[in-house]
Design a protein around this motif. Structure first.
Motif, PDB file in Angstrom:
ATOM      1  N   GLU A 192       0.876  -1.174   0.000  1.00  0.00           N
ATOM      2  CA  GLU A 192       0.000   0.000   0.000  1.00  0.00           C
ATOM      3  C   GLU A 192       0.914   1.226   0.000  1.00  0.00           C
ATOM      4  OE1 GLU A 192      -1.398   1.573   3.620  1.00  0.00           O
ATOM      5  OE2 GLU A 192       0.756   1.684   3.805  1.00  0.00           O
ATOM      6  N   GLY A 199     -10.361   4.133   3.440  1.00  0.00           N
ATOM      7  CA  GLY A 199      -9.385   5.061   4.009  1.00  0.00           C
ATOM      8  C   GLY A 199      -9.767   5.473   5.404  1.00  0.00           C
ATOM      9  N   GLY A 248     -12.930   1.134  -2.463  1.00  0.00           N
ATOM     10  CA  GLY A 248     -11.885   1.980  -1.879  1.00  0.00           C
ATOM     11  C   GLY A 248     -12.045   2.033  -0.376  1.00  0.00           C
ATOM     12  N   ALA A 298      -7.537   5.252  -0.375  1.00  0.00           N
ATOM     13  CA  ALA A 298      -6.970   4.513  -1.513  1.00  0.00           C
ATOM     14  C   ALA A 298      -8.117   3.929  -2.324  1.00  0.00           C
ATOM     15  CB  ALA A 298      -6.060   3.395  -1.009  1.00  0.00           C
ATOM     16  N   GLN A 351      -3.723   1.262  -7.282  1.00  0.00           N
ATOM     17  CA  GLN A 351      -4.502   2.168  -6.441  1.00  0.00           C
ATOM     18  C   GLN A 351      -4.185   3.607  -6.834  1.00  0.00           C
ATOM     19  OE1 GLN A 351      -3.458   1.302  -2.360  1.00  0.00           O
ATOM     20  NE2 GLN A 351      -5.152  -0.123  -2.110  1.00  0.00           N
ATOM     21  N   GLY A 389      -4.593   7.267  -4.813  1.00  0.00           N
ATOM     22  CA  GLY A 389      -4.880   7.673  -3.434  1.00  0.00           C
ATOM     23  C   GLY A 389      -4.682   9.153  -3.226  1.00  0.00           C
ATOM     24  N   TRP A 414      -1.270  13.265  -3.917  1.00  0.00           N
ATOM     25  CA  TRP A 414      -2.001  12.148  -4.508  1.00  0.00           C
ATOM     26  C   TRP A 414      -1.025  11.242  -5.236  1.00  0.00           C
ATOM     27  CZ3 TRP A 414      -4.082  10.599  -9.516  1.00  0.00           C
ATOM     28  CH2 TRP A 414      -3.571  11.313 -10.606  1.00  0.00           C
ATOM     29  N   GLU A 433      -4.006  11.957   0.039  1.00  0.00           N
ATOM     30  CA  GLU A 433      -3.621  12.028   1.450  1.00  0.00           C
ATOM     31  C   GLU A 433      -3.479  13.503   1.850  1.00  0.00           C
ATOM     32  OE1 GLU A 433      -3.136   9.059   3.014  1.00  0.00           O
ATOM     33  OE2 GLU A 433      -2.698   7.691   1.358  1.00  0.00           O
ATOM     34  N   THR A 457       0.324   4.429   1.802  1.00  0.00           N
ATOM     35  CA  THR A 457       0.257   5.448   2.865  1.00  0.00           C
ATOM     36  C   THR A 457       1.541   5.490   3.695  1.00  0.00           C
ATOM     37  OG1 THR A 457      -2.116   5.202   2.920  1.00  0.00           O
ATOM     38  CG2 THR A 457      -1.121   6.285   4.810  1.00  0.00           C
TER      39      THR A 457
END
Ligand code: AMP
Length: 482
Positions: free
Chosen positions: A110, A336, A334, A357, A155, A157, A134, A159, A112
């Protein structure tokens, strides 16, 4: 003793040589399949991916998220520390191996944690906060492949780091919701709050004592989860465990006033934004780093009754190909939430943050399912003009003229490998372009081109210098008429 003739000996020797060489020849012809759980993204899917990227980028620009790309390969402990021991991702699904210098590395499961690492490592806390980022790229989890679940998957994403404000949570959910809305997928947000670690700990104690008493009703995985990862007990899809879950304590009852208020404010924003959501007390998400808001995004089709995915046994299922992709309704598109402690946990300053995500393969599958059901053709590039050429001189000049038209905004199609006009007009017909530009030997000499109206068949000769302006005029009329 009879002597062998030299010719015979040679033949035999040759046959022997051939035989000896055979295994090699065979292995040279070995055909390769894509690895289990991995897939090629074929050109026929490109229309989806292209739209998704454009939509993601558009949203990122509008809401001011800057693009970040982090490496696919990271130090394995980055994820162990952030996602947490006892989670499926860490225990079973990491592609982990030793690098040549002995460092334990992994293919990122992932993004993050990578982004938190990048935020710290690049001193982004010195920038104006919040830092909004992003990303887009492949993730890897050695999961059991099935519909909508791959070992390599993409993915996108978003943040937001450096701020704790319900508006930031709501903005992240808004961007995710808008992404699906803009690509044509109706979705609904399942949302919950898991509070602070202290609140969660008190809740987990309660949960564990509740589940200990119900041990005999639980599946084997859940019995292990009681001590290993109790929150995951709420995720189990086994029927007997689902029943136990119905009366399980709910985390919202264990939140203090501040956490409850925070959550209520996030929901108020969603109400204001008209984003459909379902408060879901059993939603806890699998990763350790979440605090407060957690959410998942589900398709909101009218036929979204949960279809159970067959739990394939290892080695028995079909490979996850693009054609084996009917998406079960319970597959999240998705997910998050807020992760206020992650940056600090990874050695940075205290930095509240939240993100989402989006699973892109699942979005392709869901969109395709929708299109099939409603008999909709998902639009590929819409060509407006076909440029046809006849003869060597015309081909040469056509290349130049086409290149001059590049960047004018006109969607131009052409095929230099077909020489007959009939074949080229057929292509133009298939692409449903309203006009074809025709350049033959005569037009090369006269510095003209023919423009053919595909509907009426009427042809018009114009000066090459006026080509761009004439096409634009004609197309604006076509587009305006629609
Ligand atoms: P997660 O990071 O697990 O919250 O995943 C976020 C989203 O990524 C999920 O909601 C899925 O849409 C997608 N996703 C997660 N794992 C996979 C997988 N193995 N294959 C395809 N998509 C996945």
């Amino acid at each position: 003793m009879k002597k062998k003739s030299p010719a015979k000996t040679n033949k035999k020797a040759l046959a022997k040589e051939k035989k000896a060489a055979a295994p090699e020849a065979k292995s040279a012809k070995k055909s390769y399949n894509v690895l289990r759980g991995m897939r090629d993204i074929l050109p026929r899917e490109d229309k989806y991916w292209r739209t998704f990227y454009r939509t993601g980028q558009h949203l990122a620009d509008f809401y001011q998220f800057n693009k970040i790309e982090t490496p696919i390969l990271e130090e394995a402990s980055l994820f162990v520390r952030s996602i947490g021991k006892g989670t499926d991702v860490i225990e079973k699904e990491m592609y982990i191996f030793e690098d040549r210098d002995g460092t334990k590395v992994c293919l990122r499961p992932e993004a993050t944690a990578s982004i938190a690492r990048a935020y710290i490592g690049n001193g982004m806390w010195n920038n104006q906060q919040p830092v909004k980022l992003w990303y887009w790229g492949p993730m890897f989890r050695h999961d059991r492949p099935q519909a909508g679940r791959y070992r390599e998957f993409f993915q996108a994403g978003f943040e937001t780091l450096g701020i704790k404000d319900p508006a930031a949570d709501a903005e992240i959910i808004l961007v995710a919701y808008s992404f699906f809305k803009d690509i044509g997928l109706p979705v609904v947000i399942h949302i919950n709050s898991i509070g602070t670690p202290a609140e969660r700990e008190r809740y987990i104690n309660e949960l564990v004592s509740y589940y200990r008493n119900k041990r005999s009703y639980l599946c084997e995985d859940c019995r292990n989860r009681i001590s290993k990862n109790p929150l995951r007990l709420l995720d189990c899809k086994e029927e007997s465990c689902q029943k136990v879950k119905e009366s399980a304590p709910q985390i919202l009852d264990w939140l203090e006033e501040d956490s409850k208020n925070y959550f209520m404010k996030v929901l108020e924003y969603l109400d204001e934004l008209n984003i459909p959501y379902i408060p879901t007390p059993s939603l806890v998400r699998g990763l350790d780093y979440y605090t407060h808001t957690v959410f998942e995004i589900y398709p909101a089709f009218d036929d979204a009754e949960p279809k159970e995915v067959s739990a394939d046994k290892e080695g028995e299922q079909k490979p996850a190909t693009s054609d084996n992709n009917s998406l079960p309704a319970q597959a999240a598109l998705g997910g998050g939430g807020r992760y206020d402690l992650l940056v600090e946990e990874l050695g940075g300053k205290p930095t509240p943050a939240c993100g989402v995500a989006l699973g892109l393969e699942r979005a392709v599958n869901a969109l395709r399912q929708q299109a099939e059901k409603n008999n909709i053709t998902v639009r590929d590039i819409k060509y407006e003009i076909f440029f046809a050429q006849l003869g060597d001189d015309a081909k040469r000049l056509a290349l130049k003229l086409i290149n001059e038209l590049r960047g004018t905004g006109i969607q131009l199609a052409f095929n230099f490998f077909k020489s007959s006009l009939k074949a080229q007009l057929e292509l133009a017909n298939n692409l449903k372009v309203p006009y074809v530009v025709i350049l033959g030997q005569k037009e090369v000499q006269d510095h003209t081109v023919i423009i053919r109206d595909m509907e009426s068949g009427v042809q018009e000769i114009i000066d090459q210098k006026k080509l761009e302006a004439t096409l634009k005029k004609k197309l604006s009329k076509v587009n305006g008429d629609k």
